[in-house]
Design a protein around this motif. Structure first.
Motif, PDB file in Angstrom:
ATOM      1  N   TRP A  55       0.824  -1.212   0.000  1.00  0.00           N
ATOM      2  CA  TRP A  55       0.000   0.000   0.000  1.00  0.00           C
ATOM      3  C   TRP A  55       0.862   1.268   0.000  1.00  0.00           C
ATOM      4  N   GLN A  56       2.037   1.210   0.627  1.00  0.00           N
ATOM      5  CA  GLN A  56       2.933   2.368   0.574  1.00  0.00           C
ATOM      6  C   GLN A  56       3.317   2.676  -0.873  1.00  0.00           C
ATOM      7  N   VAL A  58       1.743   1.668  -3.655  1.00  0.00           N
ATOM      8  CA  VAL A  58       0.547   2.042  -4.425  1.00  0.00           C
ATOM      9  C   VAL A  58       0.223   3.517  -4.219  1.00  0.00           C
ATOM     10  N   GLN A 325       0.130   8.346   3.163  1.00  0.00           N
ATOM     11  CA  GLN A 325       1.274   7.458   2.953  1.00  0.00           C
ATOM     12  C   GLN A 325       2.335   7.613   4.038  1.00  0.00           C
ATOM     13  N   MET A 333      -6.302   4.948   5.922  1.00  0.00           N
ATOM     14  CA  MET A 333      -6.537   4.287   4.641  1.00  0.00           C
ATOM     15  C   MET A 333      -8.019   4.130   4.343  1.00  0.00           C
TER      16      MET A 333
END
Length: 587
Positions: A55-56, A58, A325, A333
Motif C-alpha cells: 500500500w505504501q 501504491v 502514505q 486508509m
C-alpha cells in the motif's frame, strides 16, 4: 478534457516504477533472509510486512499519477464568462450614382471605392463596420457587423443602379447614418465617405455641418476619380462598350472629380483635408492611421461558456494521499474515499445551461423565445442567439419570425454555423411556401458546401414539385412521436430546420465556436427520440420513403447548373438596373 495532453506521456513511467518496486521488494526479502528468519521480520524490520509495503508503493504511484494529471490541467464543467469587446463604429458611405461608372479607377470609380474599403477592413480587428450606399436616396446595405467575411461578399455585389434612381444626395446619406448610429458611442463612431464629389443636389454645407455637430462623430472624405474628366460608358454583359452617356444636346458627358466640393465636405470636421483616392494601399494606410487616433468604446459584452480548471482538485487529492502514505498508513486508509468525495464536492456544479436552452429542451418554445429575446437585449450582436431564437420560432410554427431571425444571424455568424443557418433559413422559406426564396438559399448552401447531402435531396424534392406541408403540420409539431404513429401521409414535406446537434446558446464570438453539443437543442437529427417532432425526420427519410427507386438523386452537374443559372439571373438583374439608370439619368 485536458489543456496540455503532452504531459500525459509521463504516465508511461508509472508501470515501470510498479515493476521496479516489485523487483526491489523481492531483492530486499532475499537480503533479510540472510540475517534473520522470516518469522522475526515483523518485530525487528520496519516495513517488512508485504501488505504495508504494497500500500505504501501504491500510494506513491497514486501521488505521482495525480501530479502528472494536474500538469495536464484537467478541465471539466462549464461556466459563463463575460467578455467585453473594444472598438469603433465605422460607417462606409459609398456613392453609387451613375458617374461612378467612369473608368478612371480599378476598373471604375465604384471599383476603386470598393478596393479602398477592402484594404482598410483587412487591417481592422474588433471594429463594427457598416455600408451605406447612396444616390438620390440612401439605405443601410450592410448593418454594423464584425463579420468581415460577410462584408466582403456584400461588397462584391454592390453596383451602380442598386438604389434605382439618379442623383448623389450626400445629405440624405448622412441622415441615414444618423438614424442608425448609437448616440452612446458617438465619440467612437467614424464616417468614411467615398465619392467623386459630383453631388446632386449641390452640397449643403450648413445643413451637413449642423448634422455632424449634432451627431458628434468623426468624418473622413476619400475622393475617387480623376480631375481631367472621363466619359461614362455603358457595357453589355460581355464587357463591350455599346454606348457613352450623352447630355440633352447629344454631347458626350465628361464627369470629373469635384475637388472643391470634396474639400468643403472634408473641412466640416476640424478642417481635415480630403484624401486623394488613387488606386494605392497608401490610402488605406492613411485612413487606418487616422482611425488609430480616434477613441474606442466598449462595443459589447458577450457571455461565453468556458471550461473550468480542476487541476487543484487533483493536487489536493495528491496531497491527501501523501499525508496518508507518510503519516498514517493504517488508520486513514479507510477514509481515502470519503476525503476524495469531499474534494470533488468542492468542484461545484459541472454544467451551466442557458435558460433558453433549458426551455427548448423541455419543448416550452414560448419560454425559450422570451429567454433568447431577453438575452439579445443585453447582447444584440450575438449571432448564435439569433440562430437559437429562429430555431425556437420554427418549433413554435412562426415561420415569418423565424425567417427574420435567421436573416439577423447571418451577418453575425461564420463557418459551419453560418452554413447551418442558411440551410435552416431555406427550409423555413419552403415551409412558409416561398419556393423561389427556398431554392435561392439552398443554392447558397451548396456554394459553401457542394457536398451537402440534405440540401441536394431537398432541392430534388422542390424540383419534383413535392407539395409543402399543409396548415396542420405546424400544429402537429407539438404532438411528439405520436404524430408519426397517427399516420401522417405527407412524408414528403420539407424537413424541419436542422442544427446537426449544435444549438449554441451563449456561444462564444465567432472564431471561438463554443457550441454546447451536450446541452443544445436540435430541431432535426436529435439523438433523443423522445424529443423528436413529427416533422423532424429530416430530408433523408422523406426522400427515400416517397420517391420510386427508379428515380435518381439530383447529380452534382445539375446542382452546378442550378447555381450557374442563379448567378446568371443575378448578373442580368444587375445589368438591367444599371441600364435603367444609364438611360433614365439626365445630364
Amino acid at each position: 478534457m485536458v489543456q496540455y495532453p503532452e504531459w500525459g506521456l509521463l504516465l508511461g513511467i508509472i508501470p515501470l516504477l510498479a515493476i521496479g518496486y516489485t523487483l526491489r521488494f523481492g531483492q530486499r526479502k532475499r537480503m533479510w533472509a540472510q540475517f534473520q528468519h522470516p518469522s522475526r521480520w515483523a518485530t525487528t524490520i520496519r516495513l517488512s510486512d508485504s501488505g504495508v509495503y504494497f500500500w505504501q508503493r501504491v500510494l506513491t504511484l497514486l501521488v505521482l499519477t495525480s501530479v502528472i494529471i494536474a500538469l495536464m490541467r484537467p478541465q471539466y464543467g462549464e461556466r459563463f464568462e463575460t467578455v467585453e469587446r473594444q472598438g469603433r463604429h465605422i460607417f462606409f458611405v459609398v456613392d453609387t450614382s451613375l458617374s461612378m461608372l467612369a473608368e478612371d479607377g480599378a476598373p471604375n470609380r465604384l471599383g476603386t471605392a470598393t478596393y479602398h474599403i477592402q484594404q482598410l477592413v483587412s487591417r481592422l480587428s474588433g471594429d463594427l463596420v457598416a455600408i451605406v450606399p447612396f444616390a438620390s436616396t440612401a439605405y443601410v446595405y450592410v448593418p454594423l457587423t464584425h463579420d468581415y467575411g460577410a462584408l466582403q461578399l456584400f461588397l462584391e455585389d454592390m453596383h451602380v443602379g442598386m438604389i434605382g434612381s439618379s442623383g448623389s444626395n450626400i445629405t440624405q446619406a448622412l441622415s441615414v447614418v444618423e438614424q442608425h448610429m448609437d448616440p452612446a458611442n458617438a465619440h467612437a463612431t467614424t464616417i468614411i465617405v467615398l465619392t467623386d464629389g459630383e453631388f446632386l443636389p449641390p452640397l449643403d454645407t450648413m445643413a451637413i455641418r449642423a448634422m455632424i455637430k449634432k451627431m458628434g462623430v468623426d468624418m473622413m472624405v476619400v475622393g475617387v476619380g480623376s480631375r481631367q474628366g472621363e466619359p461614362i460608358p455603358w457595357r453589355d454583359p460581355d464587357t463591350n462598350t455599346t454606348a457613352l452617356k450623352k447630355d440633352r444636346n447629344g454631347a458626350i458627358v465628361l464627369t470629373k472629380r469635384d475637388d472643391a466640393a470634396l474639400a468643403a465636405l472634408a473641412g466640416l470636421v476640424d478642417g481635415q483635408p480630403m484624401i486623394d483616392g488613387r488606386v494605392s494601399p497608401v490610402v488605406a494606410d492613411t485612413l487606418y492611421s487616422r482611425l488609430s487616433t480616434s477613441e474606442t468604446k466598449r462595443l459589447a459584452s458577450t457571455q461565453r461558456v468556458t471550461r473550468v480548471d480542476r487541476y487543484h482538485v487533483v493536487l489536493g487529492l495528491a496531497l491527501v494521499i501523501a499525508i496518508i502514505q507518510y503519516g498514517y498508513p493504517r488508520f486513514l486508509m479507510r477514509y481515502t474515499v470519503i476525503v476524495a468525495g469531499i474534494l470533488l464536492m468542492w468542484a461545484g456544479p459541472l454544467w451551466a445551461a442557458h435558460p433558453g436552452v433549458t426551455a427548448y429542451n423541455r419543448q416550452d418554445y414560448s419560454a425559450a423565445i422570451e429567454a433568447f429575446k431577453m438575452a439579445l437585449r443585453d447582447d444584440p450582436d450575438n449571432g448564435a442567439l439569433y440562430y437559437n431564437l429562429a430555431n425556437a420560432y420554427v418549433k413554435a410554427g412562426e415561420y415569418d419570425a423565424a425567417i427574420t431571425a435567421y436573416h439577423e444571424s447571418l451577418p453575425l455568424v461564420s463557418g459551419d454555423l453560418k452554413k447551418q443557418a442558411l440551410y435552416n433559413l431555406a427550409t423555413a422559406y419552403w415551409r412558409n411556401r416561398d419556393r423561389e426564396a427556398a431554392l435561392a438559399y439552398y443554392k447558397q448552401v451548396l456554394a459553401v458546401d457542394p457536398n451537402h447531402i440534405k440540401t441536394k435531396e431537398t432541392i430534388e424534392m422542390i424540383l419534383r414539385d413535392v407539395a409543402p406541408p399543409d396548415t396542420s403540420d405546424a400544429a402537429s409539431e407539438t404532438k411528439g412521436d405520436n404524430a408519426d404513429e397517427a399516420g401522417e401521409s405527407n412524408a414528403q414535406k420539407p424537413p424541419t430546420p436542422s442544427t446537426d446537434g449544435d444549438m449554441p446558446a451563449d456561444a462564444a464570438e465567432e472564431g471561438e465556436s463554443g457550441h454546447q453539443d451536450d446541452h443544445n437543442a436540435s430541431p432535426d437529427g436529435e439523438t433523443d427520440s423522445n424529443n423528436r417532432d413529427s416533422t423532424a425526420a429530416g430530408s433523408e427519410t422523406a426522400a427515400d420513403a416517397t420517391q420510386p427507386n427508379s428515380q435518381q438523386a439530383i447529380s452534382n452537374a445539375q446542382i452546378h447548373y442550378l447555381v450557374d443559372m442563379a448567378e446568371k439571373q443575378a448578373r442580368e438583374k444587375q445589368q438591367k438596373a444599371v441600364k435603367s439608370v444609364f438611360e433614365g439619368d439626365s445630364w
